[in-house]
Design a protein around this motif. Structure first.
Motif, mmCIF file in Angstrom:
data_model
loop_
_atom_site.group_PDB
_atom_site.id
_atom_site.type_symbol
_atom_site.label_atom_id
_atom_site.label_comp_id
_atom_site.label_asym_id
_atom_site.label_seq_id
_atom_site.Cartn_x
_atom_site.Cartn_y
_atom_site.Cartn_z
ATOM 1 N N LYS A 80 0.840 -1.202 0.000
ATOM 2 C CA LYS A 80 0.000 0.000 0.000
ATOM 3 C C LYS A 80 0.878 1.256 0.000
ATOM 4 C CE LYS A 80 -4.019 0.098 2.003
ATOM 5 N NZ LYS A 80 -5.015 0.494 1.018
ATOM 6 N N ILE A 81 1.891 1.264 0.874
ATOM 7 C CA ILE A 81 2.803 2.417 0.942
ATOM 8 C C ILE A 81 3.478 2.621 -0.408
ATOM 9 C CG2 ILE A 81 4.956 3.276 1.957
ATOM 10 C CD1 ILE A 81 4.051 1.749 4.563
ATOM 11 N N GLN A 82 3.962 1.544 -0.980
ATOM 12 C CA GLN A 82 4.676 1.648 -2.250
ATOM 13 C C GLN A 82 3.755 2.025 -3.405
ATOM 14 O OE1 GLN A 82 6.725 -2.148 -2.256
ATOM 15 N NE2 GLN A 82 8.514 -1.244 -1.249
ATOM 16 N N SER A 83 2.458 1.765 -3.256
ATOM 17 C CA SER A 83 1.523 2.078 -4.337
ATOM 18 C C SER A 83 1.289 3.579 -4.504
ATOM 19 C CB SER A 83 0.185 1.372 -4.107
ATOM 20 O OG SER A 83 -0.553 2.000 -3.063
ATOM 21 N N PHE A 84 1.443 4.347 -3.431
ATOM 22 C CA PHE A 84 1.177 5.782 -3.571
ATOM 23 C C PHE A 84 2.294 6.681 -3.048
ATOM 24 C CE2 PHE A 84 -0.578 4.939 0.654
ATOM 25 C CZ PHE A 84 -0.165 6.041 1.384
ATOM 26 N N ALA A 85 3.293 6.091 -2.406
ATOM 27 C CA ALA A 85 4.372 6.920 -1.840
ATOM 28 C C ALA A 85 5.740 6.374 -2.223
ATOM 29 C CB ALA A 85 4.223 6.994 -0.325
ATOM 30 N N SER A 86 5.845 5.787 -3.398
ATOM 31 C CA SER A 86 7.093 5.120 -3.784
ATOM 32 C C SER A 86 8.289 6.061 -3.847
ATOM 33 C CB SER A 86 6.925 4.396 -5.120
ATOM 34 O OG SER A 86 6.588 5.314 -6.130
ATOM 35 N N SER A 87 8.062 7.337 -4.112
ATOM 36 C CA SER A 87 9.191 8.271 -4.195
ATOM 37 C C SER A 87 9.477 8.955 -2.855
ATOM 38 C CB SER A 87 8.933 9.322 -5.278
ATOM 39 O OG SER A 87 7.780 10.061 -4.957
ATOM 40 N N ASP A 88 8.655 8.701 -1.871
ATOM 41 C CA ASP A 88 8.846 9.278 -0.537
ATOM 42 C C ASP A 88 9.833 8.420 0.254
ATOM 43 O OD1 ASP A 88 8.136 9.639 2.440
ATOM 44 O OD2 ASP A 88 6.984 11.242 1.483
ATOM 45 N N PRO A 89 10.668 9.032 1.076
ATOM 46 C CA PRO A 89 11.614 8.253 1.886
ATOM 47 C C PRO A 89 10.939 7.210 2.787
ATOM 48 C CG PRO A 89 12.187 10.579 1.960
ATOM 49 C CD PRO A 89 10.885 10.470 1.223
ATOM 50 N N ILE A 90 9.688 7.398 3.127
ATOM 51 C CA ILE A 90 9.005 6.423 3.974
ATOM 52 C C ILE A 90 8.852 5.081 3.267
ATOM 53 C CG2 ILE A 90 6.597 6.901 3.403
ATOM 54 C CD1 ILE A 90 6.171 6.802 6.539
ATOM 55 N N SER A 91 8.824 5.100 1.939
ATOM 56 C CA SER A 91 8.729 3.864 1.179
ATOM 57 C C SER A 91 9.995 3.020 1.368
ATOM 58 C CB SER A 91 8.509 4.170 -0.301
ATOM 59 O OG SER A 91 8.363 2.973 -1.030
ATOM 60 N N LYS A 92 11.143 3.680 1.336
ATOM 61 C CA LYS A 92 12.411 2.968 1.573
ATOM 62 C C LYS A 92 12.456 2.459 3.015
ATOM 63 C CE LYS A 92 17.390 3.366 1.438
ATOM 64 N NZ LYS A 92 18.522 4.227 1.616
ATOM 65 N N GLN A 93 12.023 3.289 3.943
ATOM 66 C CA GLN A 93 11.990 2.892 5.354
ATOM 67 C C GLN A 93 11.085 1.672 5.532
ATOM 68 O OE1 GLN A 93 10.568 6.032 7.899
ATOM 69 N NE2 GLN A 93 10.856 4.845 9.761
ATOM 70 N N ALA A 94 9.938 1.690 4.897
ATOM 71 C CA ALA A 94 9.008 0.565 5.004
ATOM 72 C C ALA A 94 9.630 -0.700 4.406
ATOM 73 C CB ALA A 94 7.705 0.897 4.281
ATOM 74 N N ALA A 95 10.304 -0.559 3.261
ATOM 75 C CA ALA A 95 10.931 -1.729 2.628
ATOM 76 C C ALA A 95 12.005 -2.338 3.527
ATOM 77 C CB ALA A 95 11.529 -1.324 1.291
ATOM 78 N N GLU A 96 12.682 -1.498 4.303
ATOM 79 C CA GLU A 96 13.720 -1.995 5.208
ATOM 80 C C GLU A 96 13.130 -2.618 6.468
ATOM 81 O OE1 GLU A 96 16.005 1.545 5.856
ATOM 82 O OE2 GLU A 96 17.027 1.400 3.925
ATOM 83 N N GLN A 97 12.038 -2.023 6.974
ATOM 84 C CA GLN A 97 11.500 -2.463 8.265
ATOM 85 C C GLN A 97 10.432 -3.540 8.168
ATOM 86 O OE1 GLN A 97 10.237 1.006 10.435
ATOM 87 N NE2 GLN A 97 12.318 1.763 10.677
ATOM 88 N N LEU A 98 9.721 -3.587 7.059
ATOM 89 C CA LEU A 98 8.635 -4.553 6.928
ATOM 90 C C LEU A 98 9.090 -5.805 6.195
ATOM 91 C CD1 LEU A 98 5.614 -2.194 6.173
ATOM 92 C CD2 LEU A 98 6.367 -3.121 8.374
ATOM 93 N N VAL A 99 10.012 -6.474 6.809
ATOM 94 C CA VAL A 99 10.506 -7.762 6.290
ATOM 95 C C VAL A 99 10.459 -8.764 7.435
ATOM 96 C CG1 VAL A 99 11.959 -6.778 4.499
ATOM 97 C CG2 VAL A 99 12.906 -7.126 6.753
ATOM 98 N N GLN A 100 10.212 -10.008 7.095
ATOM 99 C CA GLN A 100 10.183 -11.047 8.111
ATOM 100 C C GLN A 100 11.602 -11.333 8.596
ATOM 101 O OE1 GLN A 100 6.987 -11.038 9.124
ATOM 102 N NE2 GLN A 100 7.359 -13.160 9.592
ATOM 103 N N ASN A 101 11.702 -11.588 9.871
ATOM 104 C CA ASN A 101 12.988 -12.010 10.431
ATOM 105 C C ASN A 101 13.311 -13.392 9.870
ATOM 106 O OD1 ASN A 101 13.087 -9.689 11.963
ATOM 107 N ND2 ASN A 101 12.125 -10.656 13.723
ATOM 108 N N THR A 102 14.563 -13.620 9.554
ATOM 109 C CA THR A 102 14.967 -14.891 8.967
ATOM 110 C C THR A 102 15.647 -15.793 9.990
ATOM 111 O OG1 THR A 102 17.020 -13.855 8.210
ATOM 112 C CG2 THR A 102 15.172 -13.946 6.650
ATOM 113 N N LYS A 103 15.375 -15.574 11.256
ATOM 114 C CA LYS A 103 15.973 -16.400 12.299
ATOM 115 C C LYS A 103 15.349 -17.761 12.332
ATOM 116 C CE LYS A 103 17.027 -12.503 15.267
ATOM 117 N NZ LYS A 103 16.804 -11.867 16.544
#
Length: 103
Positions: A80-103
């Motif tokens: 959703k964030i990437q659909s309307f805010a892809s050029s906003d820095p929050i999109s990069k932040q979301a891509a970094e933070q909204l990932v599953q832990n691989t532990k």
């Protein structure tokens, strides 16, 4: 400040002004900090209904979903964030933070 009194005040405000965005944010944050993730999710969804272009809210919602191991909804928030805010820095932040832990 008495947290119970504060929550009661916020509840009264939202009862009389259900679209009060600031109160919804505070209620969501307070419930999240208290570990009441179901309630926090509900307040964030309400906030999204009245402020649908709030990428920060979707990121916060995605992070709650991550905490409760709901990767499907977490990924929906990222998309959703990437659909309307892809050029906003929050999109990069979301891509970094909204990932599953691989532990």
């Amino acid at each position: 400040i008495d947290p119970i009194k504060a929550m009661n005040e916020l509840s009264q405000i939202i009862t009389s002004d259900y679209r009060n965005l600031d109160t919804l944010v505070l209620l969501a944050a307070a419930n999240e900090m208290s570990g009441k993730f179901t309630e926090a999710i509900q307040y964030r969804k309400e906030l999204a209904k009245y402020d649908p272009w709030n990428a920060s809210n979707y990121l916060a919602l995605g992070l709650i979903y991550k905490k409760v191991n709901d990767s499907q909804n977490m990924n929906l928030m990222l998309n959703k964030i990437q659909s309307f805010a892809s050029s906003d820095p929050i999109s990069k932040q979301a891509a970094e933070q909204l990932v599953q832990n691989t532990k």
